[in-house]
Structures are given as structure tokens and as C-alpha cells.
Design an enzyme around this catalytic site. Sequence first.
Site, PDB file in Angstrom:
ATOM      1  N   LYS A  75      44.156  27.461  39.075  1.00 18.85           N
ATOM      2  CA  LYS A  75      45.048  28.604  39.256  1.00 18.85           C
ATOM      3  C   LYS A  75      44.555  29.490  40.401  1.00 18.85           C
ATOM      4  CE  LYS A  75      46.621  32.924  37.312  1.00 18.85           C
ATOM      5  NZ  LYS A  75      46.400  33.980  36.296  1.00 18.85           N
ATOM      6  N   LYS A 143      44.110  41.244  41.241  1.00 17.41           N
ATOM      7  CA  LYS A 143      43.179  40.777  40.207  1.00 17.41           C
ATOM      8  C   LYS A 143      42.821  39.316  40.434  1.00 17.41           C
ATOM      9  CE  LYS A 143      44.652  39.045  36.599  1.00 17.41           C
ATOM     10  NZ  LYS A 143      44.953  37.671  36.095  1.00 17.41           N
TER      11      LYS A 143
END
Length: 208
Positions: A75, A143
Site C-alpha cells: 500500500k 499520513k
Amino acid sequence: LPDLLVLEISGGEPSLHEDLAGLVGEFAAATPVRFVSIPTNAVAPDAVERARPIFAALGRQVTHMGAAGQGQMTKLVNQVVGATTLAAVAEGLTLAARAGLDPAAVVQAVGSGAATSWALTNLGPRMQRRDFAPGFTVRPQQKDLRLALAAAGRLGVPLPTTALVQQLFAAVEAQGGSDSGIQALVLALEALAGVGSCVPDPPVPDPP
């Protein structure tokens, strides 16, 4: 107890998924249990097969990446590629705007060749028409980029382009753009080019 399946779907550090898999492994000594972390990885491939009906409700493609933590790392790779591609689109469209090129023609021409991307065809026109309404916002993008840079640091892998994109997003955040869509990245590049500011335009209200 029945055979248990534990699904972990947070988007934290890859090491968190590894630690959780270890805890589940300890528990499994007394109780039949399998651990699946999403993005997709698992302690055992058969756990992925058991979870496929759930995956089918969440997305179109399931790829077993291997041991716990590897799906989350994948990811982060996706975020690195996606964010740097978005920056290239924003940079190119800023150049096109400064040169006075027709916005729609630029996207059509560039989008038909090797430089095409999802970011160009979907977010490029939104940049051009000043539509910064969120799909995916700047805050979670930042983030993910911080996680990617931290993981790369532990592995000794330099990510200079990703680091620059993270700072461009930081400029948008500093001007109140944390909750804007990630296409607001173009505002930072326009500010550098002297053709705008990092402040997102206010949202256009829906017609009565």
C-alpha cells in the site's frame, strides 16, 4: 471454539501488522485462528481464501502479498507512485496554464500517450476548474507519505521525490488545505510559479 478468522484493516505501520500477526500466532497455540491483514497479506494462504467473500464486498481485486506487513508495505508503494504521479500532473498543468494552452486540449493530447494516468484524466480537469472538493483528502495522504518515508528510512532507501511531494502537501496544509482533495497539490506549485496561492478556493454552494 470454532476456527476463528481475524481481519485487521487499519492503515498503520507495516511493523504493526507483523506484531499483531505474532500475537495472533501465540493465541493460535490454544485456539484455531488465522490472521489476515488488509491491505492483503496473511499468515496462511488458506485464510485469504476464507476471507474472499468479505474481500468481494470491499473491492474488485485480491492479491495475496505474503507474510504479515507485506500488504501494508505494498500500500505504501502504491501511495509513493500515486502521489509522485499526481505531482507530475500538477506540475505539467501549471506549465500548460502559464503557457496559455487550452486546458481540455492539454488533457486530451497528453492523456492519449505514454504520460496518461488516472491522476491526469480524473484529477487534472478538477485542478483546471478549481474543484478541490475531497475524494481522498490531503490529511490521510500526508499520513501515508510519512509512513512511506519512515519505512524507506528503516530500509535505507532514499525517496527524494516522495519527500519533495510531502513538503508540497505540507505547504497546502499550512494554508488550511488539510481537508481539501489531494488535487489541491497544484496550489503549491502554482504559488511557486507566481500564478496563485496555496489557499484553496471556497467550495461552491449547491444551487437552491
